[in-house]
Design a protein around this motif. Structure first.
Motif, PDB file in Angstrom:
ATOM      1  N   PHE A  29       0.847  -1.192   0.000  1.00  0.00           N
ATOM      2  CA  PHE A  29       0.000   0.000   0.000  1.00  0.00           C
ATOM      3  C   PHE A  29       0.884   1.244   0.000  1.00  0.00           C
ATOM      4  O   PHE A  29       2.061   1.194   0.362  1.00  0.00           O
ATOM      5  N   GLU A  30       0.304   2.338  -0.438  1.00  0.00           N
ATOM      6  CA  GLU A  30       1.025   3.611  -0.513  1.00  0.00           C
ATOM      7  C   GLU A  30       0.550   4.539   0.593  1.00  0.00           C
ATOM      8  O   GLU A  30      -0.650   4.682   0.812  1.00  0.00           O
ATOM      9  N   VAL A  31       1.503   5.147   1.296  1.00  0.00           N
ATOM     10  CA  VAL A  31       1.186   6.009   2.431  1.00  0.00           C
ATOM     11  C   VAL A  31       1.561   7.460   2.130  1.00  0.00           C
ATOM     12  O   VAL A  31       2.677   7.741   1.707  1.00  0.00           O
ATOM     13  N   LYS A  32       0.603   8.337   2.350  1.00  0.00           N
ATOM     14  CA  LYS A  32       0.852   9.778   2.316  1.00  0.00           C
ATOM     15  C   LYS A  32       0.526  10.289   3.717  1.00  0.00           C
ATOM     16  O   LYS A  32      -0.640  10.428   4.078  1.00  0.00           O
ATOM     17  N   PRO A 113       4.718  10.443  -1.352  1.00  0.00           N
ATOM     18  CA  PRO A 113       4.115   9.169  -0.929  1.00  0.00           C
ATOM     19  C   PRO A 113       5.156   8.054  -0.844  1.00  0.00           C
ATOM     20  O   PRO A 113       6.138   8.042  -1.597  1.00  0.00           O
ATOM     21  N   ARG A 115       5.629   3.804  -0.697  1.00  0.00           N
ATOM     22  CA  ARG A 115       4.991   2.494  -0.866  1.00  0.00           C
ATOM     23  C   ARG A 115       5.688   1.477   0.027  1.00  0.00           C
ATOM     24  O   ARG A 115       6.909   1.336   0.010  1.00  0.00           O
ATOM     25  N   SER A 164      -6.399   4.587   6.660  1.00  0.00           N
ATOM     26  CA  SER A 164      -7.016   5.076   5.423  1.00  0.00           C
ATOM     27  C   SER A 164      -6.170   4.740   4.205  1.00  0.00           C
ATOM     28  O   SER A 164      -6.696   4.567   3.099  1.00  0.00           O
ATOM     29  N   ASP A 165      -4.846   4.623   4.396  1.00  0.00           N
ATOM     30  CA  ASP A 165      -3.960   4.269   3.289  1.00  0.00           C
ATOM     31  C   ASP A 165      -3.830   2.751   3.135  1.00  0.00           C
ATOM     32  O   ASP A 165      -3.621   2.252   2.033  1.00  0.00           O
TER      33      ASP A 165
END
Length: 206
Positions: A29-32, A113, A115, A164-165
């Motif tokens: 998953f990708e996190v911002k 972001p 990953r 949420s990410d």
């Protein structure tokens, strides 16, 4: 502090990949990062456990002491105790919120972001064209809060994943973490309302 880290390292889990036959899925998953997620992590990191209870007990004791001091006419003592109470229960959270905003603004780590992929050899981190794997044997513990999952590298540094990410990868992520880490190293506070150790559980939605 160094001694504590060395002792903690000796208590780290035995790598379980061979025992469980390898990771069957690779959650990715990708996190911002957001200020809200970083602030929640700092709050749980600061106030959960024995340290959080001490903050609360000392704060309440100071409040009671302040009331008694004012009743006895010792205004200066009362004001001092009110200051300590406010610092422990109000000023520290405000500082943590400011720290979250400051880190998010100044840190290059959160500027783009990131990953994350949980693989057999470790946690793969991909950011701005760079690729690095941190071995599982170098991980410390896992903490879950109502809105994020954190994997600690040391007692003071962690990879932070906002729920949420993570999205639909949440179940695979939790299953993989429980495969890699023994239960005693997974601190699940996802149902807590407040970061304190004794905080009651959130009611599940029907």
């Amino acid at each position: 502090r160094k001694l504590a880290v060395v002792t903690a390292d000796r208590m780290r889990y035995n790598f379980n990949i061979r025992k469980y036959g390898g990771i069957q899925m690779k959650p990715s998953f990708e996190v911002k990062m957001t200020q809200e997620a970083l602030f929640e992590f700092l709050m749980f990191h600061t106030y959960h456990g024995i340290k959080g209870i001490l903050y609360l007990v000392v704060g309440v004791a100071c409040w009671i002491g302040a009331i008694i001091s004012f009743a006895m006419g010792k205004v200066s003592w009362g004001l001092g105790l009110v200051f300590v109470f406010a610092t422990l229960l109000f000023v520290v959270p405000s500082i943590l919120k400011f720290s979250a905003a400051s880190q998010l603004k100044k840190s290059k780590i959160y500027s783009t972001p990131i990953r994350y992929t949980l693989e057999k050899d470790g946690l793969r981190v991909e950011r701005a064209g760079k690729n690095k794997i941190t071995p599982w044997k170098d991980m410390y513990r896992v903490m879950m809060t109502p809105n994020l999952v954190a994997i600690y590298q040391t007692p003071y540094a962690a990879f932070i994943f906002p729920n949420s990410d993570i999205g639909p990868q949440m179940d695979p992520l939790k299953k993989t973490l429980r495969t890699l880490f023994p239960e005693e190293l997974i601190e699940d506070n996802s149902g807590k309302i407040l970061p304190f150790l004794f905080s009651r559980k959130k009611k599940k939605k029907k």
